[in-house]
Structures are given as structure tokens and as C-alpha cells.
Scaffold this motif. Structure first.
Motif, PDB file in Angstrom:
ATOM      1  N   ARG A 114       0.892  -1.340  -0.112  1.00 32.75           N
ATOM      2  CA  ARG A 114      -0.066  -0.020   0.004  1.00 32.75           C
ATOM      3  C   ARG A 114       0.910   1.159   0.076  1.00 32.75           C
ATOM      4  NH1 ARG A 114      -5.112  -1.471   4.087  1.00 32.75           N
ATOM      5  NH2 ARG A 114      -5.962   0.316   2.882  1.00 32.75           N
ATOM      6  N   TYR A 117       0.742   4.535  -2.649  1.00 31.47           N
ATOM      7  CA  TYR A 117      -0.542   4.544  -3.452  1.00 31.47           C
ATOM      8  C   TYR A 117      -0.967   5.939  -3.616  1.00 31.47           C
ATOM      9  CZ  TYR A 117      -5.087   3.857  -5.100  1.00 31.47           C
ATOM     10  OH  TYR A 117      -6.181   4.171  -6.199  1.00 31.47           O
ATOM     11  N   GLU A 217      -6.958   0.442  -5.713  1.00 32.96           N
ATOM     12  CA  GLU A 217      -5.791   0.318  -4.758  1.00 32.96           C
ATOM     13  C   GLU A 217      -5.130  -0.973  -5.005  1.00 32.96           C
ATOM     14  OE1 GLU A 217      -5.824   1.616  -0.686  1.00 32.96           O
ATOM     15  OE2 GLU A 217      -3.854   0.465  -0.436  1.00 32.96           O
ATOM     16  N   TYR A 220      -3.036  -1.528  -8.017  1.00 33.18           N
ATOM     17  CA  TYR A 220      -1.580  -0.710  -7.618  1.00 33.18           C
ATOM     18  C   TYR A 220      -0.598  -1.710  -7.057  1.00 33.18           C
ATOM     19  CZ  TYR A 220       1.907   2.010  -4.960  1.00 33.18           C
ATOM     20  OH  TYR A 220       2.858   2.596  -4.415  1.00 33.18           O
TER      21      TYR A 220
END
Ligand code: 0WD
Ligand code: CA
Length: 426
Positions: A114, A117, A217, A220
Motif C-alpha cells: 500500500r 499509493y 488500490e 496498484y
């Protein structure tokens, strides 16, 4: 103006089909002669097109698995004939400047996918449809490698039957097992070569335009995993503090043959082994994936039955020998890393009930390409044969002249027809 044309099935296909052997592991029960080409009534209608060949009728291609269970077709070892790079602004370069080098992570690395992002992510605009443009640029820059050896062939002859993206072929390979997403493939015959370019379906467009924030997300995370495991040069280390820019790409261009179909396609490659002793491309390439962590036998089984099909198809096509998978938890933390060798995947899945079979994938793709060759007969950059498929249905097609579906750019037509091979001028 769109014009539609349909033709009747050809019996020679039926006889060829029926001569194939039934696969050894074919399930029991009554055996029907294989017929993948079946007459199918009224999908698309005639509108002012005269082919001068018989009565209007139409034709379709079945995607039923049982029809494709036979010996594995000839698939020649893919040979890399070139590569190209797309930079941070999606500009084309006829070289390998975007190549990255694989740096093996710990088995339990705890990468935070994460991270970055919000503040270190530049996302490619996926509403821009690039069609085959980058591959066509590569073709123009490397024509001498593809020239027909037949002296009388026209200047646009490329000595391949099909030009396309690897990703489009992956979709064809997985079609007999796909239950959710259909596809549309536009085909143009030009200079004897068939160009295949995807058209986004209505439902794919809706999904793209309505992705949840969570889904955005998670898309990503795959790119972030690449950043944790790839270095920009042989001697460098990955830089997880940098920016993830999904405009950047390194693509291999490979040539191979599936039965009597000569293929030229390009696919994006994540990275290569950095060992100087590593085999030459594509055997040194590594495909990176992320997937949800496996906690139960059921989850392992689902990985084998659904995900490994896609991973196998994508890497088998260009001859990429292995996939490195990062398994992540719900918070996007990679908890384990595992290598899957493409050549071993078919053994891994053999114990799964009702599982996919590589031979079905390859035979279906082969038959689809034969179907395309037979249907897309008019050689013109202005004509598109649009092949469509929805799960549980047959493949159908329609014909479109000077339509929104035309995809070969004017610069390509001009470059390839106006400039004959310079080698022959002296
Ligand atoms: O504009 C379009 N509709 C298309 C663009 C259709 C087909 C391809 N492309 C572009 C991609 O952006 C990429 O530069 O062609 C290149 C990849 O072609 P491919 O190798 O034939 O495609 P595929 O095998 O489906 O995907 C390979 C990788 C993906 O890796 P994962 O591990 O997720 O399978 O290419 C990337 C992605 O990293 N990729 C894309 N990146 C951004 N936007 C996209 C996309 N639409 N599709 C694939
Ligand atoms: Ca990947």
C-alpha cells in the motif's frame, strides 16, 4: 457505413476435425464426433454486401472444451526477434531501455504494497486505447527482419500470418474455461497478414469506469510488488522509495508458429535474471504476480484451477519459464513468495477435479486462428472483421467497412506500402 457479411460453414473443416484423435483422458460416456464448427442461425444480417458466393448464412465457432481435447498442437519454441520500451510518458523506443533486473526477495518479505499509493503513483490513462500502435512502430523500425523471402511478394508482405498482443492470445487460450468475461477482437487483413486488436466490450468499459476505490488500490499492489523486486540496472538494488509509473514498459517481440499459423506478437515483460550466465531471452525472463495468501486447501485448489490457468497461458505463449508470486494478506502485506515453473504447472494441476488442460487452450486458439483466416478474406485496411464472444456462447463475427473499428493507422499504411525494402533497390 458498416456492412455485414456472413458465410456458410465449410465441410472440409468438419472432416479435418473428425480425424483428430480423442484425448486419452477424455471423460467417459458417449463420444460424439468432434465438430467445432457448427451452423448457427442469424447472429448478424446481410446489409447490402454481395460476396457472390451462395446464399446468405452465417457461421460460428464453438468454445466447448470437449471439442478441443486432442493431442497438443505444434507450438514452436518462441524466438525473441526484438524488443521495445515505453517511457514514463508512454513514448516508444526501439530498444530495451526499460528492462529491469530481478532481485530475489526473502521467502517471507513483509513488503507493504500500500506504500506510495497516494503520493508516489502515476497511473497510465487506461481510457486511451493504443490498439496495436506500439507493435506497428516496432514493425516499421524492424521490417528487414520480417521481410518475405518470396521476391514477388508485395512490399507490405511481412512473412507472418498474425500480428497481435500476447494479451489477446492469452484471452483466446483461456476462452474454453472463461465463465465471466467475453471479448471482442477486431481483425484486418492487410498485405496478406492478419492484424488482431482488441475492442473493449461494453461490460468491460462499465467495469473500468465503475471500479471501487479498493479495486483501484489493489491494482496498484501488483506494480508495487514489481518495485520491491526489480532493479533498474544489473548491479543496482530495488528502490521501494521511488515513484511507481505504469506508463513505463519493456516489451519483448517474439515469433513462433502454432500449427500452420506463423505468429508475431509482443508482450510486456516484468524483468530478467541478472546472472550473466542466464540463458538468452525469453528464457531469462521472469513474470511477477501478486495473489491473496493461501490459508486453506480450498484456496490452494482455487489458485490451481483459476489463477494458474491465466498465469500459465500468459507466460507459456512467449516462452517465459517462471512466475514469481507474492502472496499478500488483506492489508496488502506480502507474507510469502513462491516460484512457479511454467513447465511444471500442468503436473501441479493434474490432481484437481474438473481442471483446465493446456491442450484444450492451445487447440482452441489454433482453431480460432483457422476460423479467422477463413473468414477474413478481403485484404484491405478499411475492413474489420469483428469477432465476438460471450461466456456459454459460440464465437460469432460481423464485417465493418470504414467504421469506428478500423485500427490500422494511416502512418502505418503509408510507411509500409510506399517504402519498398531498401535492400532490393541497388
Ligand atoms: O489499451 C489497451 N486496451 C491495451 C494495452 C490492450 C493490450 C495491451 N496494452 C498494453 C499494455 O498497457 C502494456 O503496455 O500492451 C502492453 C502489455 O501487453 P500484453 O503483455 O500483451 O498484455 P498482458 O499480457 O495482458 O499484460 C501484461 C502486463 C500486465 O501484467 P499482469 O501481471 O498484471 O498480467 O502488462 C500490463 C500489466 O502489468 N498491462 C497493463 N498495464 C496498464 N494498463 C494493461 C493496461 N490496460 N494491460 C496489461
Ligand atoms: Ca506481472
Amino acid at each position: 457505413m458498416d456492412r455485414h457479411r456472413s458465410r456458410s460453414p465449410t465441410s472440409s473443416y468438419h472432416s479435418r476435425q473428425s480425424s483428430y484423435k480423442r484425448g486419452r483422458d477424455d471423460p467417459g460416456g458417449s463420444y460424439h464426433e468432434n465438430k467445432s464448427f457448427r451452423p448457427h442461425n442469424h447472429q448478424h444480417h446481410q446489409s447490402g454486401w454481395t460476396s457472390g458466393q451462395g446464399t446468405p448464412s452465417s457461421q460460428s465457432l464453438s468454445t466447448r472444451r470437449e471439442l478441443y481435447e486432442r493431442d497438443f498442437p505444434v507450438y514452436k519454441q518462441p524466438v525473441e526477434v526484438g524488443c521495445f520500451s515505453l517511457d514514463s510518458e508512454r513514448r516508444f523506443f526501439n530498444d530495451g531501455r526499460q528492462m529491469r533486473y530481478y532481485v530475489e526477495p526473502d521467502r517471507n518479505p513483509h513488503f507493504d504494497l500500500r506504500d506510495g499509493y497516494r503520493d508516489r503513483f502515476i497511473k497510465r490513462d487506461d481510457s486511451v486505447k493504443e490498439k496495436l500502435d506500439h507493435i506497428l512502430r516496432w514493425v516499421i523500425a524492424n521490417r528487414s527482419k520480417l521481410k518475405s523471402k518470396v521476391p514477388s511478394a508485395s512490399s507490405s508482405a511481412l512473412d507472418v500470418d498474425f500480428v497481435t498482443w500476447r494479451g489477446h492470445l492469452t484471452k483466446l487460450l483461456t476462452t474454453p474455461y472463461e465463465t465471466r468475461e467475453g471479448w471482442m477482437l477486431a481483425v484486418t487483413r492487410f498485405g496478406g497478414t492478419l492484424y488482431i486488436s482488441e475492442v473493449e466490450t461494453e461490460s468491460a468499459r462499465r467495469e473500468r469506469e465503475n471500479r471501487t476505490e479498493r479495486h483501484e488500490e489493489m491494482m496498484y499492489w501488483g506494480y508495487k510488488f514489481e518495485q520491491y523486486t526489480c532493479a533498474d540496472t544489473v548491479h543496482a538494488l530495488p528502490d521501494p522509495g521511488g515513484v511507481v509509473n505504469t506508463n513505463e514498459a519493456f516489451c519483448t517481440v517474439v515469433q513462433t508458429r502454432l500449427a500452420d499459423h506463423r505468429l508475431l506478437f509482443s508482450g510486456e515483460v516484468d524483468c530478467r535474471e541478472k546472472d550473466p550466465e542466464a540463458p538468452p531471452p525469453p528464457a531469462c525472463y521472469v513474470e511477477l504476480k501478486t495473489s491473496a495468501e493461501i490459508c486453506t486447501p480450498k484456496q490452494r485448489s482455487n489458485l490451481h484451477r483459476f489463477k494458474l490457468l491465466k498465469w500459465w497461458a500468459q507466460s507459456f505463449l512467449p516462452g517465459v519459464p517462471r512466475v514469481v508470486a507474492g502472496f499478500r494478506d488483506h492489508e496488502g502485506v506480502v507474507v510469502s513468495v513462491e516460484t512457479f515453473h511454467i513447465s511444471k504447472i500442468s503436473h501441479l494441476i493434474k490432481n484437481e477435479y474438473n481442471c483446465w488442460k493446456p491442450t484444450v487452450c492451445m487447440n482452441f486458439c489454433c482453431e480460432f486462428l483457422s476460423f479467422v483466416k477463413r473468414i477474413a478474406t478481403e485484404d484491405s485496411h478499411r475492413v474489420v472483421y469483428l469477432f465476438s464472444w460471450e461466456p456459454y456462447k459460440d464465437v460469432t463475427y460481423s464485417v465493418h467497412r470504414d467504421s469506428q473499428y478500423s485500427f490500422l493507422p494511416q502512418w502505418y499504411i503509408e510507411e509500409i506500402t510506399r517504402r519498398p525494402d531498401s535492400h532490393h533497390l541497388s
